[in-house]
Every structure is written in C-alpha cells, then in structure tokens.
Design an enzyme around this catalytic site. Structure first.
Site, mmCIF file in Angstrom:
data_model
loop_
_atom_site.group_PDB
_atom_site.id
_atom_site.type_symbol
_atom_site.label_atom_id
_atom_site.label_comp_id
_atom_site.label_asym_id
_atom_site.label_seq_id
_atom_site.Cartn_x
_atom_site.Cartn_y
_atom_site.Cartn_z
ATOM 1 C CG ASP A 16 -1.973 0.859 1.098
ATOM 2 O OD1 ASP A 16 -2.469 1.541 0.336
ATOM 3 O OD2 ASP A 16 -2.628 1.171 2.132
ATOM 4 C CG HIS A 33 0.228 2.599 -9.439
ATOM 5 N ND1 HIS A 33 0.326 2.013 -8.061
ATOM 6 C CD2 HIS A 33 -0.788 3.229 -9.830
ATOM 7 C CE1 HIS A 33 -0.856 2.408 -7.623
ATOM 8 N NE2 HIS A 33 -1.424 3.237 -8.492
ATOM 9 C CG LEU A 127 9.388 -17.041 -3.492
ATOM 10 C CD1 LEU A 127 9.114 -17.203 -1.843
ATOM 11 C CD2 LEU A 127 9.794 -15.607 -4.081
HETATM 12 C C1 FPP Z 1 -1.656 0.434 -3.382
HETATM 13 O O1 FPP Z 1 -1.194 1.815 -3.227
HETATM 14 C C2 FPP Z 1 -1.088 -0.493 -4.433
HETATM 15 C C3 FPP Z 1 -2.088 -0.921 -5.449
HETATM 16 C C4 FPP Z 1 -3.475 -0.962 -5.610
HETATM 17 C C5 FPP Z 1 -1.304 -1.596 -6.525
HETATM 18 C C6 FPP Z 1 -0.183 -2.383 -6.315
HETATM 19 C C7 FPP Z 1 0.690 -2.367 -7.631
HETATM 20 C C8 FPP Z 1 2.001 -2.599 -7.604
HETATM 21 C C9 FPP Z 1 2.832 -2.697 -6.567
HETATM 22 C C10 FPP Z 1 2.866 -2.217 -8.986
HETATM 23 C C11 FPP Z 1 2.192 -3.342 -10.081
HETATM 24 C C12 FPP Z 1 2.268 -4.452 -9.839
HETATM 25 C C13 FPP Z 1 2.570 -5.671 -10.443
HETATM 26 C C14 FPP Z 1 2.114 -7.069 -10.024
HETATM 27 C C15 FPP Z 1 3.487 -5.461 -11.339
HETATM 28 P P1 FPP Z 1 -2.258 2.730 -3.504
HETATM 29 O O2 FPP Z 1 -2.505 3.002 -5.077
HETATM 30 O O3 FPP Z 1 -3.614 2.368 -2.750
HETATM 31 O O4 FPP Z 1 -1.723 4.025 -2.604
HETATM 32 P P2 FPP Z 1 -2.413 5.112 -1.910
HETATM 33 O O5 FPP Z 1 -3.121 4.296 -0.864
HETATM 34 O O6 FPP Z 1 -1.407 5.792 -1.346
HETATM 35 O O7 FPP Z 1 -3.258 5.627 -2.979
#
Ligand code: FPP
Length: 236
Positions: A16, A33, A127
């Site tokens: 997150d 992201h 893994l």
């Molecule tokens: C949460 O941050 C993150 C996500 C909803 C997406 C997770 C994605 C990645 C780590 C990158 C791409 C993934 C792959 C598998 C290549 P948020 O956007 O909710 O952050 P915020 O709470 O600060 O808005």
C-alpha cells in the site's frame, strides 16, 4: 543470503501507499505504481535469496476496478511489463508463480501472460510467488462455499465431512503453507479483503513507510520482528 533467525514460511504483503508516495513528490499516481513495481522485483528477489517458501502479494483487488480507467490501464500495462520482462529471471531462480483470484475479469493479453508464466514455472521448487489479482477474500470464500454446497448436493461429500481442512482446500491458496505473517505498508491497519480466512493465526506487522520505500533492510527488520513474536495459536 542468510539471517540468524527463524523465517516465516509464508508471507503475505499488502503493498500500500504507491499513490501517496507519488503525491509527496508532486508526481502522478502512476509514477508511484512504477516505483512500486520496482520494489516488488527487489522484495521477490530478496525473499527468494533468503529461502522463504511462499510469498503472496496483493497487487489488484476486486475493488480496484473502481479506480479511474487511466489508473487501471496503467496498472495493467505494468503487470504486462512485469511478467514479460521478469519471467526468464524468475524461472532461472526457480520461482514458481501462481495466481490468486479470478483471471476471467482481465483483458486477454493479461490473462495469457499470467497463464503462460504459471505454466512455464509450474515444476519449479523455489519460492512460491502468488500474485493476488482481481482477488477478494469474500469472493474466494463465496466460491469455496458454492463448490462445497455443490458437492453436498451431488452426494460427493456429506455435511459432516465439512471441516477447516476441507474449506482450506477449496481456497485459491490450496497447498500453500499456513500464512505466518502479513505485512502492510504505508501505515494503514486493516486487511482490506486480503486472505481473511488464512489470516486466522497470522502475525500482523504494519510499517509506516509507503510500499516504494519498503527497502530490503526494512523487510529483513520486519522478518526479525516476526521471529521475536510469541506465537501461541490459542494455547498458553
Ligand atoms: C496500493 O497503493 C497499490 C496498488 C493498488 C497496486 C499495487 C501495484 C504495484 C505494487 C505495482 C504493479 C504490480 C505488479 C504486479 C507488477 P495505492 O495506490 O492504494 O496507494 P495510496 O493508498 O497511497 O493511494
């Protein structure tokens, strides 16, 4: 890579804080992201080098489709990029990929790249990397209940045979080790529909850093914190 404490067998991570990480830098959420994807690569490598058995990453929930289309599209392209660019190295490192969730909701190019990564790495013994995509714990439980109900209706099992093991075997995480630890970055303290059944006895660690700042050192520090917890599983 070696550590002098006991490692969890199965770690779940709620990655997150990408959006907030980008915002504090005056950048678009998508930039966060991308940084998150780079951190994901690093943590997967570290977990694999440490000899962790299973790592489950929450990458896209059943609720994430509600985000603005440009953000959803950007996440989809990152996914595609991740699998296309990383699959060979993951395979060399004997990582076995699986997917938790419903693939049917995805555009064809995404579901194909995931299915082919799963197929290519299915015999690997390193893994076990599970990517939760279009995943929601409630839906997972609904689908387990439906499959059990259907077996009862067709006289394949009796109601008395329904126990915790049978339920575990109907979840996407079937055959994975018990979930020992859940880590959530960025300071939020909730499960957000992630592995709710599996989390029954998991240790929870909440770290304040957003996901792109979750360094290998912080990861190892978190694993050490886990090793110092006193797990009783309801006993004394
Ligand atoms: C949460 O941050 C993150 C996500 C909803 C997406 C997770 C994605 C990645 C780590 C990158 C791409 C993934 C792959 C598998 C290549 P948020 O956007 O909710 O952050 P915020 O709470 O600060 O808005």
């Amino acid at each position: 890579m070696k550590v002098d404490f006991t490692l969890p067998k199965h770690i779940g991570i709620i990655m997150d804080g990408n959006g907030r990480w980008a915002k504090t830098r005056g950048k678009m959420r998508v930039f966060g992201h991308r940084a998150g994807m780079n951190r994901l690569k690093g943590i997967v490598k570290t977990a694999s080098d440490l000899g962790v058995s299973a790592l489950t990453l929450y990458a896209f929930s059943t609720e994430n489709w509600r985000r603005p289309k440009p953000e959803v599209d950007a996440l989809m392209s990152l996914l595609l990029e991740y699998f296309n660019n990383e699959i060979d190295e993951l395979h060399v490192n004997r990582v076995k990929i699986r997917h938790l969730g419903e693939l049917s909701g995805f555009p064809k190019n995404i579901s194909e790249v995931i299915s082919s990564a799963i197929e290519k790495t299915k015999a690997n013994t390193g893994l076990q990397l599970s990517i939760a995509l279009n995943y929601g714990s409630r839906l997972e439980i609904v689908s387990a209940v439906k499959s059990i109900a259907s077996d009862v209706k067709n006289n394949k099992i009796s109601i008395d045979e329904i126990d915790t093991e049978l339920i575990s075997n109907r979840l996407y995480t079937k055959d994975l080790p018990e979930l020992d630890l859940i880590i959530r970055t960025s300071g939020e303290q909730r499960l957000s529909n992630f592995l709710m059944y599996q989390a029954a006895y998991s240790e929870l660690v909440f770290v304040k850093e957003p996901w792109p700042d979750f360094s290998d050192d912080l990861f190892i520090q978190t694993l050490r914190e886990y090793s110092e917890r006193n797990r009783r599983f309801g006993g004394i």
